[in-house]
Design a protein around this motif. Structure first.
Motif, PDB file in Angstrom:
ATOM      1  N   PHE A   1      52.477  69.780  76.312  1.00 39.66           N
ATOM      2  CA  PHE A   1      51.419  69.965  75.336  1.00 39.66           C
ATOM      3  C   PHE A   1      50.158  70.560  75.945  1.00 39.66           C
ATOM      4  O   PHE A   1      49.268  71.019  75.223  1.00 39.66           O
ATOM      5  CB  PHE A   1      51.094  68.670  74.574  1.00 39.66           C
ATOM      6  CG  PHE A   1      50.490  67.579  75.430  1.00 39.66           C
ATOM      7  CD1 PHE A   1      49.120  67.536  75.673  1.00 39.66           C
ATOM      8  CD2 PHE A   1      51.285  66.601  75.986  1.00 39.66           C
ATOM      9  CE1 PHE A   1      48.565  66.528  76.450  1.00 39.66           C
ATOM     10  CE2 PHE A   1      50.747  65.585  76.753  1.00 39.66           C
ATOM     11  CZ  PHE A   1      49.383  65.560  76.995  1.00 39.66           C
ATOM     12  N   VAL A   2      50.059  70.588  77.266  1.00 39.69           N
ATOM     13  CA  VAL A   2      48.914  71.216  77.937  1.00 39.69           C
ATOM     14  C   VAL A   2      49.205  72.701  78.040  1.00 39.69           C
ATOM     15  O   VAL A   2      50.241  73.118  78.554  1.00 39.69           O
ATOM     16  CB  VAL A   2      48.669  70.596  79.326  1.00 39.69           C
ATOM     17  CG1 VAL A   2      47.631  71.409  80.096  1.00 39.69           C
ATOM     18  CG2 VAL A   2      48.212  69.151  79.182  1.00 39.69           C
TER      19      VAL A   2
ATOM     20  N   ASP B   1      47.419  70.927  73.024  1.00 43.02           N
ATOM     21  CA  ASP B   1      47.614  70.619  71.613  1.00 43.02           C
ATOM     22  C   ASP B   1      46.893  69.323  71.265  1.00 43.02           C
ATOM     23  O   ASP B   1      46.872  68.376  72.051  1.00 43.02           O
ATOM     24  CB  ASP B   1      49.104  70.442  71.305  1.00 43.02           C
ATOM     25  CG  ASP B   1      49.901  71.715  71.509  1.00 43.02           C
ATOM     26  OD1 ASP B   1      49.343  72.807  71.299  1.00 43.02           O
ATOM     27  OD2 ASP B   1      51.087  71.610  71.886  1.00 43.02           O
ATOM     28  N   THR B   2      46.299  69.292  70.075  1.00 41.15           N
ATOM     29  CA  THR B   2      45.681  68.070  69.588  1.00 41.15           C
ATOM     30  C   THR B   2      46.792  67.120  69.167  1.00 41.15           C
ATOM     31  O   THR B   2      47.726  67.524  68.481  1.00 41.15           O
ATOM     32  CB  THR B   2      44.759  68.374  68.382  1.00 41.15           C
ATOM     33  OG1 THR B   2      43.735  69.274  68.825  1.00 41.15           O
ATOM     34  CG2 THR B   2      44.135  67.118  67.818  1.00 41.15           C
TER      35      THR B   2
ATOM     36  N   GLU C   1      34.859  66.179  75.284  1.00 45.69           N
ATOM     37  CA  GLU C   1      36.036  66.521  74.493  1.00 45.69           C
ATOM     38  C   GLU C   1      35.595  67.333  73.279  1.00 45.69           C
ATOM     39  O   GLU C   1      34.645  66.955  72.594  1.00 45.69           O
ATOM     40  CB  GLU C   1      36.741  65.242  74.042  1.00 45.69           C
ATOM     41  CG  GLU C   1      37.989  65.478  73.236  1.00 45.69           C
ATOM     42  CD  GLU C   1      38.706  64.189  72.853  1.00 45.69           C
ATOM     43  OE1 GLU C   1      39.661  64.268  72.077  1.00 45.69           O
ATOM     44  OE2 GLU C   1      38.289  63.105  73.312  1.00 45.69           O
ATOM     45  N   ARG C   2      36.286  68.464  73.035  1.00 41.89           N
ATOM     46  CA  ARG C   2      35.988  69.311  71.878  1.00 41.89           C
ATOM     47  C   ARG C   2      37.292  69.777  71.262  1.00 41.89           C
ATOM     48  O   ARG C   2      38.260  70.037  71.965  1.00 41.89           O
ATOM     49  CB  ARG C   2      35.184  70.545  72.305  1.00 41.89           C
ATOM     50  CG  ARG C   2      33.757  70.255  72.653  1.00 41.89           C
ATOM     51  CD  ARG C   2      32.977  71.537  72.910  1.00 41.89           C
ATOM     52  NE  ARG C   2      33.385  72.245  74.119  1.00 41.89           N
ATOM     53  CZ  ARG C   2      32.945  71.965  75.328  1.00 41.89           C
ATOM     54  NH1 ARG C   2      32.104  70.995  75.515  1.00 41.89           N
ATOM     55  NH2 ARG C   2      33.358  72.666  76.359  1.00 41.89           N
ATOM     56  N   GLN C   3      37.267  69.929  69.934  1.00 43.13           N
ATOM     57  CA  GLN C   3      38.427  70.477  69.238  1.00 43.13           C
ATOM     58  C   GLN C   3      38.127  71.902  68.813  1.00 43.13           C
ATOM     59  O   GLN C   3      36.982  72.267  68.574  1.00 43.13           O
ATOM     60  CB  GLN C   3      38.761  69.646  68.002  1.00 43.13           C
ATOM     61  CG  GLN C   3      39.493  68.371  68.327  1.00 43.13           C
ATOM     62  CD  GLN C   3      40.082  67.727  67.080  1.00 43.13           C
ATOM     63  OE1 GLN C   3      39.733  68.088  65.964  1.00 43.13           O
ATOM     64  NE2 GLN C   3      40.966  66.780  67.283  1.00 43.13           N
ATOM     65  N   SER C   4      39.198  72.690  68.695  1.00 43.35           N
ATOM     66  CA  SER C   4      39.050  74.057  68.208  1.00 43.35           C
ATOM     67  C   SER C   4      38.638  74.013  66.740  1.00 43.35           C
ATOM     68  O   SER C   4      38.714  72.976  66.083  1.00 43.35           O
ATOM     69  CB  SER C   4      40.370  74.828  68.368  1.00 43.35           C
ATOM     70  OG  SER C   4      41.391  74.227  67.595  1.00 43.35           O
TER      71      SER C   4
ATOM     72  N   TYR D   1      43.874  72.714  68.757  1.00 44.51           N
ATOM     73  CA  TYR D   1      43.757  72.502  70.193  1.00 44.51           C
ATOM     74  C   TYR D   1      42.557  71.616  70.518  1.00 44.51           C
ATOM     75  O   TYR D   1      41.553  71.619  69.804  1.00 44.51           O
ATOM     76  CB  TYR D   1      43.608  73.835  70.939  1.00 44.51           C
ATOM     77  CG  TYR D   1      44.777  74.746  70.730  1.00 44.51           C
ATOM     78  CD1 TYR D   1      45.993  74.504  71.353  1.00 44.51           C
ATOM     79  CD2 TYR D   1      44.682  75.845  69.886  1.00 44.51           C
ATOM     80  CE1 TYR D   1      47.079  75.335  71.152  1.00 44.51           C
ATOM     81  CE2 TYR D   1      45.764  76.683  69.677  1.00 44.51           C
ATOM     82  CZ  TYR D   1      46.958  76.416  70.316  1.00 44.51           C
ATOM     83  OH  TYR D   1      48.031  77.239  70.107  1.00 44.51           O
ATOM     84  N   THR D   2      42.679  70.887  71.623  1.00 37.41           N
ATOM     85  CA  THR D   2      41.584  70.058  72.116  1.00 37.41           C
ATOM     86  C   THR D   2      41.318  70.444  73.567  1.00 37.41           C
ATOM     87  O   THR D   2      42.256  70.634  74.345  1.00 37.41           O
ATOM     88  CB  THR D   2      41.939  68.564  72.039  1.00 37.41           C
ATOM     89  OG1 THR D   2      42.157  68.219  70.672  1.00 37.41           O
ATOM     90  CG2 THR D   2      40.826  67.690  72.596  1.00 37.41           C
TER      91      THR D   2
END
Length: 91
Positions: free
Chosen positions: A86-87, A25-26, A51-54, A59-60
């Motif tokens: 959160f993972v 979760d971001t 690092e990338r976000q959806s 989500y990250t």
């Protein structure tokens, strides 16, 4: 073993450039918590962190490159990351 069975590839240890991808979760501080957990178990090459976000930002994904010393170390990292709540996935 038959032709249709597939064996998992063997990982040779120590591995100086073992990638770990963590999807969660971001949230504020989540990346720092992930890095802190992994650093308890392994040395991280921070120059290779990604690092990338959806698309919707829910989500990250964080990719870390570590020095992997054995299967038990990888299991401990996976278990502790999953216990955060959160993972969602560790690859």
């Amino acid at each position: 073993m038959t032709d249709t069975e597939v064996k998992a590839p063997k990982i040779e240890f120590p591995n100086d450039d073992y990638p770990i991808k963590v999807i969660g979760d971001t949230g504020v501080g989540n990346k720092d918590r992930i890095v802190a957990i992994v650093e308890k178990h392994a040395k991280i090459n921070h120059a290779l962190n990604v690092e990338r976000q959806s698309t919707n930002g829910k989500y990250t994904t964080i990719q870390l490159h570590i020095v992997a010393t054995g299967q038990e170390q990888l299991y401990e990292i996976n278990s502790e990351l999953r216990a955060t709540g959160f993972v969602k996935m560790v690859l």
